[in-house]
Design a protein around this motif. Structure first.
Motif, PDB file in Angstrom:
ATOM      1  N   ALA A  21      60.567   1.202  13.151  1.00  0.00           N
ATOM      2  CA  ALA A  21      61.690   1.868  13.822  1.00  0.00           C
ATOM      3  C   ALA A  21      61.922   1.271  15.206  1.00  0.00           C
ATOM      4  N   PHE A  22      60.844   0.974  15.910  1.00  0.00           N
ATOM      5  CA  PHE A  22      60.990   0.364  17.232  1.00  0.00           C
ATOM      6  C   PHE A  22      61.634  -1.012  17.126  1.00  0.00           C
ATOM      7  N   ASP A  24      63.628  -2.040  14.802  1.00  0.00           N
ATOM      8  CA  ASP A  24      65.041  -1.865  14.467  1.00  0.00           C
ATOM      9  C   ASP A  24      65.866  -1.537  15.705  1.00  0.00           C
ATOM     10  N   LYS A  25      65.328  -0.715  16.586  1.00  0.00           N
ATOM     11  CA  LYS A  25      66.059  -0.384  17.812  1.00  0.00           C
ATOM     12  C   LYS A  25      66.235  -1.602  18.704  1.00  0.00           C
ATOM     13  N   ARG A  27      66.338  -4.702  17.672  1.00  0.00           N
ATOM     14  CA  ARG A  27      67.336  -5.556  17.029  1.00  0.00           C
ATOM     15  C   ARG A  27      68.750  -5.031  17.262  1.00  0.00           C
ATOM     16  N   GLN A  28      68.924  -3.728  17.175  1.00  0.00           N
ATOM     17  CA  GLN A  28      70.245  -3.153  17.416  1.00  0.00           C
ATOM     18  C   GLN A  28      70.706  -3.390  18.847  1.00  0.00           C
ATOM     19  N   THR A  29      69.771  -3.272  19.805  1.00  0.00           N
ATOM     20  CA  THR A  29      70.126  -3.500  21.206  1.00  0.00           C
ATOM     21  C   THR A  29      70.513  -4.952  21.443  1.00  0.00           C
TER      22      THR A  29
END
Length: 368
Positions: A21-22, A24-25, A27-29
């Motif tokens: 989850a970290f 993914d965050k 990567r999204q940022t």
């Protein structure tokens, strides 16, 4: 197994953060900041601006600043901000030229108004008693600021600073709002053409004039036409001018909210046999005001800042108090620090009301 289960049951469960989850965050940022060439360029430019601006500002604000040294020469020798001037002149900045020995009175007025504003934002306090409380509080404010009945009298020409800004804002908006509601209803009236014409003339006349000209008329031209015994105090004249100006703008905002209410609401109220005033009070106005909350908040925030214009007619608001404090020859006239301090007060008032309006929008959302 049983002993192991018992042992585990006695231990507190510690939540864990999934590394996936970290990731993914992150990567999204990264995608948000550098996902397209335009985003990448804007991110780099904005980062470069921050790198160029933030360190010098932090050095001026904090590292090289003079904080509490009462010696003016320390400010002259420093390369940073002179916050000690704000500390030394805080009484004059906040209360203007109000007599020094009586400054506990405007300080108490500020605390009273701010505390009552904080109390008033609670939905539980929205009862008829709140209006009575405000009337009593404003009477107490007038007594504390003006004196009498055991207190030394202080003319309004000696009032200044934050109390003047708060009094002008609260009274002008508080009186202008019901006037604006009546003007909006009158302008939409189809059965009273005379009232509609008067409302249109007033609203368009006030909106067609800048606030400065209205203040000049109230403070400079009005004394030419009225005898002294009929002439209100300069503070009262400025307060009336602000109230009339605010009421015209609030009337148009409320009229927009009235137009947004579906016609079926009027028809339903008529079918129930409600009178005109009961229809407006119980059915139409609550919906219209909820629809108009964003525009109402914007108008009120503008009026909070418009109170600073009273300096042109000789009233000592926050800005006038700041200019008077800067005139002290013993200090190096740190204008930037003074107006940053005054701006921070205006920002706190405006931002607080903006957050309150956001709360009202969420609480009163009606779906159209």
């Amino acid at each position: 197994m049983k002993s192991l289960s018992a042992e585990l049951a006695g231990r507190p469960i510690v939540p864990t953060v999934s590394s996936g989850a970290f990731t993914d965050k992150v990567r999204q940022t990264v995608k948000l900041l550098f996902g397209t060439p335009l985003n990448a360029i804007l991110t780099i430019v904005f980062g470069a601006v921050l790198f160029a601006v933030v360190p010098p500002m932090f050095r001026w604000f904090v590292l090289d600043a003079v904080l509490f040294d009462p010696d003016p020469n320390a400010c002259r020798a420093a390369s940073g901000a002179c916050w000690s001037f704000i500390y030394a002149k805080s009484g004059q900045l906040l209360f203007g030229i109000y007599p020094f020995d009586e400054r506990w009175r405007p300080a108490l007025v500020c605390v009273l108004i701010i505390a009552l504003l904080a109390w008033s934002v609670r939905p539980a306090s929205w009862t008829p008693r709140l209006l009575q409380l405000w009337i009593a509080a404003l009477a107490l404010v007038g007594w504390l600021m003006g004196g009498g009945l055991g207190l030394a009298p202080v003319p309004t020409s000696s009032w200044g600073g934050l109390p003047v800004t708060l009094i002008l804002t609260v009274v002008a908006i508080g009186v202008a709002f019901p006037i604006g509601v009546l003007l909006a209803l009158a302008r939409r009236s189809t059965t009273m053409p005379a009232m509609r014409i008067i409302a249109v003339a007033f609203i368009e006349g006030i909106r067609g004039l800048p606030l400065l000209s209205i203040l000049f008329v109230a403070s400079i031209m009005l004394p030419l036409f009225l005898p002294d015994y009929l002439l209100p105090d300069k503070f009262v004249r400025a307060l009336v001018a602000l109230t009339l100006f605010a009421s015209a703008y609030l009337a148009e905002v409320i009229r927009g909210g009235l137009q947004a209410v579906p016609s079926g609401q009027y028809e339903a109220a008529e079918a129930l046999g409600l009178s005109f005033w009961r229809t407006q009070r119980l059915v139409i106005l609550p919906q219209a005001i909820r629809v108009a909350i964003p525009a109402l908040a914007n108008t009120i925030i503008v009026m909070i800042k418009n109170t600073s214009l009273v300096l042109v007619v000789g009233l000592f608001d926050l800005i006038s108090s700041g200019k008077a404090a800067l005139a002290d020859p013993a200090w190096p006239s740190p204008a930037a620090e003074t107006f940053l301090f005054i701006g921070a007060i205006f920002f706190a008032l405006s931002f607080s009301f903006a957050r309150f309006s956001d709360f009202l929008e969420r609480r009163g959302h009606i779906g159209y």
